[in-house]
Design a protein around this motif. Sequence first.
Motif, PDB file in Angstrom:
ATOM      1  N   SER A 129       0.815  -1.222   0.000  1.00 44.08           N
ATOM      2  CA  SER A 129       0.000   0.000   0.000  1.00 44.08           C
ATOM      3  C   SER A 129       0.843   1.263   0.000  1.00 44.08           C
ATOM      4  O   SER A 129       0.297   2.376   0.046  1.00 44.08           O
ATOM      5  CB  SER A 129      -0.931   0.024   1.211  1.00 44.08           C
ATOM      6  OG  SER A 129      -0.180   0.088   2.414  1.00 44.08           O
TER       7      SER A 129
ATOM      8  N   ASN B 238       0.448   9.173   1.891  1.00 47.14           N
ATOM      9  CA  ASN B 238       0.057   9.212   3.302  1.00 47.14           C
ATOM     10  C   ASN B 238      -1.192  10.051   3.532  1.00 47.14           C
ATOM     11  O   ASN B 238      -2.064   9.688   4.334  1.00 47.14           O
ATOM     12  CB  ASN B 238       1.225   9.750   4.131  1.00 47.14           C
ATOM     13  CG  ASN B 238       1.114   9.377   5.590  1.00 47.14           C
ATOM     14  OD1 ASN B 238       0.893   8.214   5.928  1.00 47.14           O
ATOM     15  ND2 ASN B 238       1.256  10.351   6.464  1.00 47.14           N
TER      16      ASN B 238
ATOM     17  N   ARG C  94      -4.522   8.084   2.784  1.00 45.30           N
ATOM     18  CA  ARG C  94      -4.755   6.747   3.338  1.00 45.30           C
ATOM     19  C   ARG C  94      -6.043   6.641   4.147  1.00 45.30           C
ATOM     20  O   ARG C  94      -6.757   5.643   4.057  1.00 45.30           O
ATOM     21  CB  ARG C  94      -3.546   6.313   4.174  1.00 45.30           C
ATOM     22  CG  ARG C  94      -2.354   5.978   3.296  1.00 45.30           C
ATOM     23  CD  ARG C  94      -1.105   5.635   4.065  1.00 45.30           C
ATOM     24  NE  ARG C  94      -0.038   5.296   3.127  1.00 45.30           N
ATOM     25  CZ  ARG C  94       1.205   5.079   3.473  1.00 45.30           C
ATOM     26  NH1 ARG C  94       1.570   5.171   4.749  1.00 45.30           N
ATOM     27  NH2 ARG C  94       2.118   4.775   2.560  1.00 45.30           N
TER      28      ARG C  94
ATOM     29  N   HIS D  73      -1.373   1.813   7.018  1.00 41.90           N
ATOM     30  CA  HIS D  73      -0.952   1.176   5.766  1.00 41.90           C
ATOM     31  C   HIS D  73      -1.016  -0.346   5.871  1.00 41.90           C
ATOM     32  O   HIS D  73      -1.204  -1.029   4.859  1.00 41.90           O
ATOM     33  CB  HIS D  73       0.468   1.619   5.374  1.00 41.90           C
ATOM     34  CG  HIS D  73       1.558   0.919   6.095  1.00 41.90           C
ATOM     35  ND1 HIS D  73       1.959   1.254   7.373  1.00 41.90           N
ATOM     36  CD2 HIS D  73       2.342  -0.135   5.729  1.00 41.90           C
ATOM     37  CE1 HIS D  73       2.943   0.458   7.747  1.00 41.90           C
ATOM     38  NE2 HIS D  73       3.191  -0.390   6.782  1.00 41.90           N
TER      39      HIS D  73
END
Length: 211
Positions: free
Chosen positions: A71, A76, A79, A102
């Motif tokens: 992932s 970031n 996410r 993640h």
Amino acid sequence: MYLHPLLQQMKSSMTFSGDLEEDVSSFLRLHNHPHTAEHCLKVGYEAGRLAARFGCDADQARAAGFLHDISAIIPNNQRIDAAREWNLDILPEEESFPMIIHQKLSRVIAEQVFGVELTPVLEAIECHTTLKAPSTLLDKIVFIADKIEWDQSGQPPYLAELLSQLDISLEHGVYVYIEYLWSRREHLKVVHPWLIDAHTDLVTSLRLRRD
């Protein structure tokens, strides 16, 4: 089966060969993550070695190791949105520090993009950063393989002790890293509830062994 558009886009981005090692490397490099590709392969190899050493399925360990950081292709700052769209449970600690989610996103990509169906493999991917309690042999192997083959420069400060304690048991080795984090918990961005549970579980388990 319905596939979320982002996952469908990932799946359509390349032609999969069926060789997981090759596909993971190609996928991450295609999405401009060559460093992560190298790290994932190293973790897969190490997980396979540890599995053979401690009596676990080496193929499953390698698969989970190869896929644990798949992932990384999701930025970031995207996410939490992805986790919401994929209907994942999001803990407050994950929302405040999205990097840590993640591991859950990697499980989804492993299953829906790479076609992994084995629940033990998916669960090991899902807790590879924090561990959890109770944890399986495979969970511990993938967790510790990731810490041995860490993705930062230099040698991990805990590595020598961790490798030494692995000569006693896998749990002793895992405990070295868990305690390393625990002793620095005041300086961590968040202390994930799964990590707390894993620490408590290991302390109890190792104490019972001594007693």
